[in-house]
Design a protein around this motif. Structure first.
Motif, PDB file in Angstrom:
ATOM      1  N   LEU A 157     -13.203   0.773  -4.752  1.00 39.51           N
ATOM      2  CA  LEU A 157     -13.882   1.016  -3.477  1.00 39.51           C
ATOM      3  C   LEU A 157     -13.104   2.028  -2.642  1.00 39.51           C
ATOM      4  O   LEU A 157     -11.873   1.955  -2.567  1.00 39.51           O
ATOM      5  CB  LEU A 157     -14.031  -0.286  -2.700  1.00 39.51           C
ATOM      6  N   ILE A 158     -13.823   2.959  -1.993  1.00 38.37           N
ATOM      7  CA  ILE A 158     -13.180   3.973  -1.145  1.00 38.37           C
ATOM      8  C   ILE A 158     -13.908   4.080   0.186  1.00 38.37           C
ATOM      9  O   ILE A 158     -15.039   3.621   0.339  1.00 38.37           O
ATOM     10  CB  ILE A 158     -13.157   5.360  -1.835  1.00 38.37           C
ATOM     11  N   ASP A 159     -13.223   4.700   1.165  1.00 40.52           N
ATOM     12  CA  ASP A 159     -13.835   5.037   2.449  1.00 40.52           C
ATOM     13  C   ASP A 159     -14.606   6.340   2.313  1.00 40.52           C
ATOM     14  O   ASP A 159     -14.654   6.939   1.246  1.00 40.52           O
ATOM     15  CB  ASP A 159     -12.747   5.210   3.522  1.00 40.52           C
ATOM     16  N   ASP A 160     -15.171   6.794   3.435  1.00 43.40           N
ATOM     17  CA  ASP A 160     -15.892   8.069   3.422  1.00 43.40           C
ATOM     18  C   ASP A 160     -14.959   9.250   3.183  1.00 43.40           C
ATOM     19  O   ASP A 160     -15.368  10.264   2.627  1.00 43.40           O
ATOM     20  CB  ASP A 160     -16.649   8.265   4.736  1.00 43.40           C
ATOM     21  N   ASN A 161     -13.703   9.135   3.606  1.00 43.53           N
ATOM     22  CA  ASN A 161     -12.767  10.246   3.425  1.00 43.53           C
ATOM     23  C   ASN A 161     -11.987  10.159   2.118  1.00 43.53           C
ATOM     24  O   ASN A 161     -11.104  10.957   1.869  1.00 43.53           O
ATOM     25  CB  ASN A 161     -11.808  10.342   4.610  1.00 43.53           C
ATOM     26  N   GLY A 162     -12.280   9.193   1.254  1.00 44.38           N
ATOM     27  CA  GLY A 162     -11.671   9.113  -0.071  1.00 44.38           C
ATOM     28  C   GLY A 162     -10.473   8.196  -0.191  1.00 44.38           C
ATOM     29  O   GLY A 162      -9.917   8.071  -1.279  1.00 44.38           O
ATOM     30  N   THR A 163     -10.051   7.548   0.888  1.00 41.76           N
ATOM     31  CA  THR A 163      -8.916   6.626   0.787  1.00 41.76           C
ATOM     32  C   THR A 163      -9.398   5.279   0.242  1.00 41.76           C
ATOM     33  O   THR A 163     -10.440   4.775   0.643  1.00 41.76           O
ATOM     34  CB  THR A 163      -8.239   6.410   2.149  1.00 41.76           C
ATOM     35  N   PRO A 164      -8.670   4.690  -0.682  1.00 39.20           N
ATOM     36  CA  PRO A 164      -9.102   3.405  -1.247  1.00 39.20           C
ATOM     37  C   PRO A 164      -8.976   2.275  -0.240  1.00 39.20           C
ATOM     38  O   PRO A 164      -8.100   2.272   0.619  1.00 39.20           O
ATOM     39  CB  PRO A 164      -8.157   3.210  -2.425  1.00 39.20           C
ATOM     40  N   LEU A 165      -9.889   1.286  -0.340  1.00 40.58           N
ATOM     41  CA  LEU A 165      -9.862   0.133   0.560  1.00 40.58           C
ATOM     42  C   LEU A 165      -8.763  -0.852   0.180  1.00 40.58           C
ATOM     43  O   LEU A 165      -8.235  -1.556   1.032  1.00 40.58           O
ATOM     44  CB  LEU A 165     -11.211  -0.582   0.547  1.00 40.58           C
ATOM     45  N   GLY A 166      -8.406  -0.921  -1.090  1.00 42.97           N
ATOM     46  CA  GLY A 166      -7.352  -1.819  -1.541  1.00 42.97           C
ATOM     47  C   GLY A 166      -6.004  -1.129  -1.557  1.00 42.97           C
ATOM     48  O   GLY A 166      -5.886   0.068  -1.306  1.00 42.97           O
ATOM     49  N   THR A 167      -4.971  -1.921  -1.870  1.00 43.95           N
ATOM     50  CA  THR A 167      -3.619  -1.365  -1.938  1.00 43.95           C
ATOM     51  C   THR A 167      -3.085  -1.308  -3.359  1.00 43.95           C
ATOM     52  O   THR A 167      -2.013  -0.773  -3.589  1.00 43.95           O
ATOM     53  CB  THR A 167      -2.654  -2.215  -1.094  1.00 43.95           C
ATOM     54  N   ARG A 168      -3.833  -1.855  -4.310  1.00 40.99           N
ATOM     55  CA  ARG A 168      -3.381  -1.874  -5.692  1.00 40.99           C
ATOM     56  C   ARG A 168      -4.585  -1.898  -6.626  1.00 40.99           C
ATOM     57  O   ARG A 168      -5.592  -2.521  -6.323  1.00 40.99           O
ATOM     58  CB  ARG A 168      -2.531  -3.115  -5.927  1.00 40.99           C
ATOM     59  N   ILE A 169      -4.466  -1.227  -7.774  1.00 43.84           N
ATOM     60  CA  ILE A 169      -5.508  -1.242  -8.802  1.00 43.84           C
ATOM     61  C   ILE A 169      -4.939  -2.000 -10.001  1.00 43.84           C
ATOM     62  O   ILE A 169      -3.883  -1.648 -10.518  1.00 43.84           O
ATOM     63  CB  ILE A 169      -5.919   0.186  -9.205  1.00 43.84           C
ATOM     64  N   TYR A 170      -5.643  -3.043 -10.433  1.00 46.48           N
ATOM     65  CA  TYR A 170      -5.124  -3.911 -11.474  1.00 46.48           C
ATOM     66  C   TYR A 170      -5.478  -3.466 -12.887  1.00 46.48           C
ATOM     67  O   TYR A 170      -4.738  -3.712 -13.812  1.00 46.48           O
ATOM     68  CB  TYR A 170      -5.606  -5.340 -11.257  1.00 46.48           C
ATOM     69  N   ALA A 171      -6.610  -2.835 -13.088  1.00 45.77           N
ATOM     70  CA  ALA A 171      -7.020  -2.424 -14.431  1.00 45.77           C
ATOM     71  C   ALA A 171      -6.355  -1.111 -14.812  1.00 45.77           C
ATOM     72  O   ALA A 171      -6.030  -0.297 -13.942  1.00 45.77           O
ATOM     73  CB  ALA A 171      -8.534  -2.270 -14.480  1.00 45.77           C
TER      74      ALA A 171
END
Length: 155
Positions: free
Chosen positions: A109-123
């Motif tokens: 998931l990302i914001d409109d400006n491309g920053t991710p909503l989470g702080t870590r990606i597990y996969a």
């Protein structure tokens, strides 16, 4: 005598054809397009909640010309009654050489400006994604470098 055996063969053929209507012979769609179920692989609160409830997000729109998503494409999804944007980081469909095939359709998931909503990606994320997203980075628009920096594993 020949008529009777001919009728018998005809009846048998009709029964076989009637049985053929009970199942579909088309292949399953492995592409990411409208109404495809996806799996959120980051630790955002919205993504966690949707996956725990058993209501995975669905794709509403794919932002490219063909309307079929692959790795690195941006999509709009419906998640818990909200519309959010996401980036595809893994797909089930057949890939070109040196691009891994995944067991599920993964998004971040990302914001409109491309920053991710989470702080870590597990996969695990394919290393080809680094090249794809850097090509799509436009100065003063969307910056995908943060998405690459929170990834923990590359394949």
């Amino acid at each position: 005598m020949w008529n009777l055996s001919g009728n018998l063969c005809l009846r048998t053929a009709q029964k076989v054809l009637q049985g053929a209507n009970e199942f579909s012979t088309t292949s399953t769609a492995n592409h990411i397009m409208h109404m495809t179920r996806l799996r959120v692989v980051d630790n955002s609160a919205l993504g966690k909640q949707a996956m725990l409830e058993g209501r995975p997000p669905k794709c509403i729109h794919v932002y490219n010309k063909t309307r079929v998503g692959t790795i690195g494409d941006k999509v709009m999804i419906a998640i818990n009654g909200q519309k959010k944007k996401a980036v595809i980081v893994g797909v089930k469909q057949k890939q070109r050489s040196l691009v891994p095939k995944f067991d599920s359709n993964n998004i971040v998931l990302i914001d409109d400006n491309g920053t991710p909503l989470g702080t870590r990606i597990y996969a695990p994320i394919p290393s080809v994604l680094r090249k794809i997203l850097k090509e799509r980075c436009v100065p003063k628009k969307i910056d995908y470098t943060k998405l690459l920096s929170i990834a923990t594993k590359f394949v």
